[in-house]
Structures are given as structure tokens and as C-alpha cells.
Design an enzyme around this catalytic site. Sequence first.
Site, short mmCIF file in Angstrom:
data_model
loop_
_atom_site.label_atom_id
_atom_site.label_comp_id
_atom_site.label_asym_id
_atom_site.label_seq_id
_atom_site.Cartn_x
_atom_site.Cartn_y
_atom_site.Cartn_z
CB SER A 127 39.13 35.67 40.94
OG SER A 127 38.52 36.91 41.26
CE LYS A 171 38.10 35.32 37.48
NZ LYS A 171 38.39 36.19 36.46
CG HIS A 212 34.38 35.09 40.18
ND1 HIS A 212 34.92 36.22 39.59
CD2 HIS A 212 34.63 35.22 41.50
CE1 HIS A 212 35.48 36.98 40.51
NE2 HIS A 212 35.31 36.40 41.68
CG ASN A 213 35.09 37.54 35.82
OD1 ASN A 213 35.49 37.05 36.87
ND2 ASN A 213 35.90 38.12 34.96
CD GLU A 230 34.43 41.05 38.80
OE1 GLU A 230 35.09 40.08 39.23
OE2 GLU A 230 34.84 41.77 37.86
C1 6PG Z 1 38.95 38.98 38.86
C2 6PG Z 1 38.36 39.99 37.91
C3 6PG Z 1 39.22 40.08 36.69
C4 6PG Z 1 39.03 41.35 35.90
C5 6PG Z 1 37.74 41.36 35.15
C6 6PG Z 1 37.22 42.73 34.86
O1 6PG Z 1 38.23 38.04 39.15
O2 6PG Z 1 40.09 39.15 39.26
O3 6PG Z 1 37.07 39.62 37.55
O4 6PG Z 1 39.01 38.92 35.97
O5 6PG Z 1 39.19 42.46 36.68
O6 6PG Z 1 38.03 40.72 33.95
O7 6PG Z 1 36.26 42.53 33.92
P1 6PG Z 1 35.68 43.65 33.03
O8 6PG Z 1 36.84 44.43 32.44
O9 6PG Z 1 34.91 42.94 31.99
O10 6PG Z 1 34.85 44.49 33.94
#
Ligand code: 6PG
Length: 469
Positions: A128, A183, A186-187, A190
Site C-alpha cells: 500500500s 491488504k 485495508h482497502n 479505505e
Molecule cells: C493502496 C491503494 C491501492 C489503490 C486502490 C484503489 O493501498 O495503495 O489502496 O491499492 O489505489 O486499489 O482502489 P480503487 O481503484 O478500487 O478505488
Amino acid sequence: MEKSNIGLIGLGVMGSNLSRNIASKKFHISVYNRTTEVTDEFIKEHGNEYIHPAKTLEEFVDQLEVPRKIIILVKAGKAVDAVIEKLMPLLEKGDVVIDCGNSNFNNTLRRFDALKEKGLQFIGCGVSGGEEGALHGPSLMPGGTLEAWNTIKNIFESIAARDFSGGPCVTYIGDNAAGHYVKMVHNGIEYGVMQIMAEGYDILKNVYKLDPPKLSEIFKKYNDGKLKSYLFEISIEVLARKDEFEDGYLIDYILDRAAQKGTGKWTAIDALKQGEAIPTITEAVFARFISSHKDLRTNLSKKYQKEKIKTDMDLDTFVSTLEDALYAAMLSSYAQGYHLIREAAKENKWDIDIAEVSRIWEGGCIIRADILNVLHKAFEKANKDTHLFEIPELAKDLQRTIPLLRKTVTLGVQNGIPVSGLSTALSYFDAITSKQVPANFIQGLRDYFGAHTYKRTDKEGAFHTDWNI
Ligand code: 6PG
């Protein structure tokens, strides 16, 4: 030539930045890309004594010290399988293949087993921090065997971001797909956090009629306080950026359709499979789906007038109310994600240390935030099964901030502003902290129409009532 310590396949932005990061720590790295011109271009721009290009996979494999450690950084999905397929015949027992893409953990489970059968080691490593993180220090979430982890530990610890005490933002997460699972969640978190932030922005903008510079100022204030985090920090800039083509601010010209690559959806799907509730994360995915129907939304907006704006809170009071509301909703999103990790860990027999997960999220990753240090310290003292809402320090904060989340949700609802992220963060809290929920009523109905039976509060066993008598 001296053998390289590690190799990397796939020189897209993430791959090239990660290679440069590894080389900057004085590890020798061999790089390979399917299209040789990309490799040539990369070497022309960033080549140095630590980076060794290879024109063929054979040459690439040959350049690596044994056991070979090979990072794959290609588009998640079929491309990963294609690379593995080509690599397998060239590798020897004990070699380690590390997938650093955003792979679905189910694929990681499958790949882990397939490589194991051939005597190879597979690590699914969540990365990430985007392009910047890859170059200057990402948060890394590796899963696989401990033995495989030990072969890359020193390199990964050197290239990772730093936590609040200066430690590396990487830790061994657990067996097989544990790293990619963490991970993924985590997303998911996010997604949840970005959704609640967007809803706060929506209320400030539409109820209080604030312009982007004022909104940016408020987000700055939030970022100076307990909401301090990367996502709040970048909001300040996203809100304040002037448009380069037209008068006004860029944010007002960005189309309100949120894209997604899938990790939030995977989190929601897996939560459903596990039978666990992560409503804020799931709602964040749904909100992106709804956002994609721009034409339908536009047509319907002409048919249904929004109610007249009402609020009995002055701006200053609301700004501080929203700060606490976002804090509570953020904790609720974390609570949901953490609970899912804990339950998935039981199911998959992963020994995941949630305090360590919080620690490696303190730096480098997209959800890095001061609150993660609080969670890290709190979970170090808590027992493994502790729910985030059970942590005494946080319980005190939640007692104070939940009523303010309630006020914020009410204000959004009263004004016809969709607040599904904030309201699910609240209702998750309300439900999980309720001794009695109305599931008794559901059980009664199920027994009535389908003789599905119910349990009683006062006697053991399954009961069915003959409702016709
Ligand atoms: C990270 C982000 C990375 C990416 C996402 C965006 O942890 O660095 O989460 O993995 O920017 O995949 O996800 P979406 O395109 O689904 O919003």
C-alpha cells in the site's frame, strides 16, 4: 557479474518505483519486463550499479542468487498466472515467488498451493502507498510460509515505510493468503473512510453552502486534530486546487462518478461469505455503484425536489460536531474491518496479530493515521478476541462522539443528503452494542410461515409453535 539479491518482473510505475527503492538500499536487483523497450527506457532513466536488466526470463533467472527471490508486479489477475507459468520451469526447489500486486486472496490461495506442489515458495504481499509509497517506503503485508518470509525479510524491512517509533512498516502477517487478505481489508477500510469523509464534505457544501477554499480550511483543521491522517492531508489539496481550464476550483469540475478496481467489492463479498457485517465498507461500495448512474440520477433529480435546507446548528458548532462524528465513524469502519480480519483469520487458521497490523499501517499506506498508533498500542494490551469497541480508551471516546455522529446523520437525513456511510457506521455501533435486537421478531415470523423453529430465552432446545391454534 555478482548475482542479484532479488529480481522483479513488471516495470510499470509500481514495479519501477519498487525496483528503484530496493536499489537505493544497495540491494542488487535484476529487472525484467515482457516488452524489452520498457526495460531499456527504465535503465536509461534510472539505471545504476545496483540495477541489472535482463532481456529474457532465462537470463533474468540466471542472474539471481539462490534461493531466488522474484517479485511479480504485473496487473492482478490473468497476467500473474501467465508470468508464473513461464517462470515455473526455470525455477528450482526453494525459490520464492512474491506477488506484490493487488491480487484477490482466493487467487493467492490457489497459487500458493500450486507452487507448493512444485516445491516452490509463494508469498502474496499486499503493498500500500501507491507510486510514491513504492518509491519512498510502502506499507507491506506479506503472507506465506515463515521460511519464505525469512528469505526476504531484510530487503522488505529496508524498503518499507517507518512506523511511529521508526520501525519498518512490514511484518509477517500469516500463512498463504493472509497478507493479501489483510491488504484487501485495508482497502475496504479505505473505501469506508473515504465515503464518510465525502459525506461530511457533502453536508458542509450543501447545507452550509461552503466554497472549496473554506472546505479545504476545515479539512486542514481536522487534519491538525485527532483525524490527522494521509487521507485528510490530501483532501486539503484536492479541495483547494484551482482549475487549470476554467475559473473556479477543480473539485467542482470532477465528474461525480467514483470508479473502483475491485478490492472494496471483494471485501464486501468475503464478509458476506464469512457471515460478518461490515456495513460501512459495503455501503461505500454501493455508494460508488449509485454514483455511476449519473444519467438516471440526473433524470430523477428533476422529478423529486430536495427539501428546503434546515439546520439549527451554526457553522462553528457543526464543524466541531462533524469532527467528532467523523472520528466515531472512522472508528466504526476500523472496528468492522478488524472484526472481519479476526473472523477470517479463525476460518483460515491464520495467526494474525492485529496490533502488528495496526503498527504497519501507521506509515506508508493510504489509511495511515494517528489513530492507528492508538489502535496499535491498545491491541498490544488487549487479548486477541477483543472487539475494537471493547477497548477502554476508545470506549470513552465513543461515548462522547457517538451522539455527535447521531446529530450529523440526522442533519444529513433531514436535508436529503445521502449519508449511508455515516449512518451505517452509527447503526453498526447501535446494533453491536445492543443487548436486545429485534431478531426475536424475525424468528417468530420465520416459525409462522416456514416452521423454521426458534430458541427460547428460558429453556433449552428448538421450539415450534402451532400458530393456527
Ligand atoms: C493502496 C491503494 C491501492 C489503490 C486502490 C484503489 O493501498 O495503495 O489502496 O491499492 O489505489 O486499489 O482502489 P480503487 O481503484 O478500487 O478505488
